[in-house]
Scaffold this motif. Structure first.
Motif, mmCIF file in Angstrom:
data_model
loop_
_atom_site.group_PDB
_atom_site.id
_atom_site.type_symbol
_atom_site.label_atom_id
_atom_site.label_comp_id
_atom_site.label_asym_id
_atom_site.label_seq_id
_atom_site.Cartn_x
_atom_site.Cartn_y
_atom_site.Cartn_z
ATOM 1 N N ASN A 41 -64.421 7.026 24.818
ATOM 2 C CA ASN A 41 -63.971 7.047 23.435
ATOM 3 C C ASN A 41 -62.745 6.177 23.211
ATOM 4 O OD1 ASN A 41 -61.783 8.589 24.391
ATOM 5 N ND2 ASN A 41 -62.938 10.472 24.111
ATOM 6 N N GLY A 42 -62.278 5.531 24.262
ATOM 7 C CA GLY A 42 -61.217 4.557 24.098
ATOM 8 C C GLY A 42 -59.839 5.136 23.902
ATOM 9 N N THR A 43 -59.534 6.261 24.534
ATOM 10 C CA THR A 43 -58.206 6.830 24.316
ATOM 11 C C THR A 43 -57.369 6.904 25.578
ATOM 12 O OG1 THR A 43 -59.078 9.055 24.637
ATOM 13 C CG2 THR A 43 -58.987 8.250 22.397
ATOM 14 N N SER A 44 -57.822 6.363 26.684
ATOM 15 C CA SER A 44 -57.047 6.472 27.914
ATOM 16 C C SER A 44 -56.644 5.103 28.415
ATOM 17 C CB SER A 44 -57.863 7.190 29.005
ATOM 18 O OG SER A 44 -58.177 8.490 28.605
ATOM 19 N N GLY A 45 -55.389 4.995 28.833
ATOM 20 C CA GLY A 45 -54.906 3.745 29.405
ATOM 21 C C GLY A 45 -54.376 2.803 28.352
ATOM 22 N N ALA A 46 -53.293 2.101 28.681
ATOM 23 C CA ALA A 46 -52.667 1.209 27.715
ATOM 24 C C ALA A 46 -53.244 -0.181 27.738
ATOM 25 C CB ALA A 46 -51.160 1.138 27.989
ATOM 26 N N TYR A 78 -44.060 -0.808 23.314
ATOM 27 C CA TYR A 78 -44.290 -1.639 24.507
ATOM 28 C C TYR A 78 -43.921 -0.890 25.783
ATOM 29 C CZ TYR A 78 -42.648 -4.941 28.097
ATOM 30 O OH TYR A 78 -42.382 -5.580 29.278
ATOM 31 N N LEU A 79 -42.757 -0.264 25.792
ATOM 32 C CA LEU A 79 -42.227 0.352 27.004
ATOM 33 C C LEU A 79 -42.930 1.664 27.355
ATOM 34 C CD1 LEU A 79 -39.887 0.019 29.077
ATOM 35 C CD2 LEU A 79 -38.508 1.465 27.573
ATOM 36 N N LEU A 80 -43.309 2.434 26.351
ATOM 37 C CA LEU A 80 -43.829 3.786 26.567
ATOM 38 C C LEU A 80 -45.303 3.913 26.217
ATOM 39 C CD1 LEU A 80 -40.795 5.687 24.985
ATOM 40 C CD2 LEU A 80 -41.144 5.102 27.401
ATOM 41 N N ALA A 81 -46.031 2.807 26.319
ATOM 42 C CA ALA A 81 -47.438 2.810 25.916
ATOM 43 C C ALA A 81 -48.250 3.875 26.637
ATOM 44 C CB ALA A 81 -48.044 1.422 26.155
ATOM 45 N N ASN A 82 -48.039 4.036 27.932
ATOM 46 C CA ASN A 82 -48.820 5.027 28.681
ATOM 47 C C ASN A 82 -48.590 6.437 28.162
ATOM 48 O OD1 ASN A 82 -50.071 3.183 30.386
ATOM 49 N ND2 ASN A 82 -48.371 3.209 31.843
ATOM 50 N N ALA A 126 -51.225 9.005 26.501
ATOM 51 C CA ALA A 126 -51.327 10.368 27.033
ATOM 52 C C ALA A 126 -51.239 11.387 25.901
ATOM 53 C CB ALA A 126 -50.221 10.607 28.057
ATOM 54 N N LEU A 127 -50.370 11.122 24.926
ATOM 55 C CA LEU A 127 -50.268 11.999 23.761
ATOM 56 C C LEU A 127 -51.588 12.047 23.004
ATOM 57 C CD1 LEU A 127 -48.629 13.688 21.690
ATOM 58 C CD2 LEU A 127 -47.997 11.511 20.600
ATOM 59 N N ALA A 128 -52.201 10.886 22.808
ATOM 60 C CA ALA A 128 -53.488 10.852 22.112
ATOM 61 C C ALA A 128 -54.555 11.617 22.885
ATOM 62 C CB ALA A 128 -53.919 9.408 21.900
ATOM 63 N N ASP A 129 -54.566 11.461 24.213
ATOM 64 C CA ASP A 129 -55.531 12.187 25.038
ATOM 65 C C ASP A 129 -55.321 13.695 24.913
ATOM 66 O OD1 ASP A 129 -56.862 9.974 25.969
ATOM 67 O OD2 ASP A 129 -55.678 9.805 27.801
#
Length: 353
Positions: A4-9, A193-197, A201-204
């Motif tokens: 579903n495209g929500t993991s990983g930056a 940029y810095l906290l993309a991961n 994770a919040l979206a997941d």
């Protein structure tokens, strides 16, 4: 990366667009149009309507979320050579700024000239390349953010972030949009940029636990509303906290909408957010004048709502019409304005990688 495209930056080049990102951008661009429509209608009418409450509620997070998402995928491309990077991140937006500031002036010049003469119009046009004109300041500022972030790669990230946070907290007000908005917004872009991961994770987390996400949204809406409407939303430190909290809330909301596959129009708006950003001023202005001159709708709040819809839908209609009329240069950068080898896929405005 999940299906579903929500993991990983850093999604692979072949992957689909990330659903919640487009929903979040769609929410943001609608809020931006809503602000300009509502404030424009109210200024012309000399009174406020019910839409003013929505505009005020969204003020702390309307632009922070946009800038945070703009920095979200920067890690994928920041390592490119300077020529390619400048082509994708500076020349790209510069082309659209020059084009659309010229288009806006073409429509507004007669009114400006009637007030202060054509010489003044020429001076105003030249000044627009130093002081961003009207609604276009967002795409004027983005290239500056991109360049500053790449140019400071050797500086410890925590130093950059703390300096950016201090600038936002200082509430810099020089009167020059570039300086003031840089100070107010860079911390959100850099955080994306810095906290993309962590953002992903919040979206997941929101997708996995929708009940908890809804409870969090309710608590945020209450706190944001209380602080805004009691006059504390613009206070130092509080504004920074509300900006990040609101950005997280929009990300969670976008994720929940994507999970339920609701309000697909918002996702479509997010996919074409900068198309809307460039073109909404014209249908918005036309509909506002018509509605206020005719007085067919007496309620100012309703006029603002209709004007918001007209701005969003009208911009998309302009884009569709431009494509069918062969005027692609209005929303796609022509090859002659590339300074690095062109991407294989079309350089759609919202891609800008």
């Amino acid at each position: 990366m999940s299906s579903n495209g929500t993991s990983g930056a850093r999604p692979s080049p072949a992957s689909e667009r990330i659903d919640w990102v487009d929903y979040a951008k769609g929410i943001c661009i609608v809020m931006v149009v809503m602000m300009h429509s509502t404030l424009g209608v109210e200024a012309a009418a000399g009174k406020q309507g019910f839409m003013h409450l929505f505009v005020e509620f969204a003020k702390p997070f309307r632009m922070p979320d946009f800038f945070l998402i703009s920095g979200l995928f920067l890690a994928r491309v920041i390592g490119r050579d300077w020529r390619t990077y400048l082509d994708r991140k500076v020349v790209h937006f510069a082309y659209f700024y020059v084009l659309w500031v010229t288009i806006q002036f073409a429509f507004k010049a007669p009114a400006f000239a009637a007030e202060q003469g054509w010489t003044h119009v020429g001076v105003m046009y030249l000044q627009s390349f130093i002081e961003p004109f009207g609604t276009l300041w967002f795409i004027y500022l983005l290239p500056i953010f991109f360049v500053v972030t790449k140019a400071t790669l050797r500086v410890p990230a925590i130093v950059i972030w703390l300096a950016a946070a201090a600038l936002e907290t200082a509430h810099v007000a020089t009167g020059w949009t570039v300086i003031d908005e840089f100070a107010a917004r860079f911390v959100y872009f850099y955080s994306g940029y810095l906290l993309a991961n962590y953002v992903f994770a919040l979206a997941d987390r929101a997708r996995e636990k929708p009940g908890l996400a809804l409870a969090g949204l309710a608590a945020w809406a209450l706190v944001n509303g209380v602080l805004v409407f009691t006059g504390f939303g613009d206070r130092p430190v509080i504004s920074l906290a509300l900006g990040f909290a609101g950005a997280c809330a929009i990300i969670v909301t976008g994720t929940l909408l994507a999970r339920a596959n609701w309000l697909g129009f918002l996702r479509y708006c997010g996919e074409h957010s900068i198309v809307i950003y460039l073109a909404f001023f014209l249908p918005m202005a036309i509909v506002r004048v018509v509605l206020l001159k005719t007085g067919i709708i007496p309620d100012i709040g309703l006029v603002s709502l209709i004007d918001t819809i007209a701005g969003v839908v009208g911009a998309l209609l302009m884009w569709w019409g431009a494509k069918r009329a062969g005027l692609n240069f209005l929303f796609e950068r022509p090859a002659m304005f590339w300074i690095a080898p062109k991407q294989k896929r079309p350089a759609a405005l919202q891609a800008a990688e």
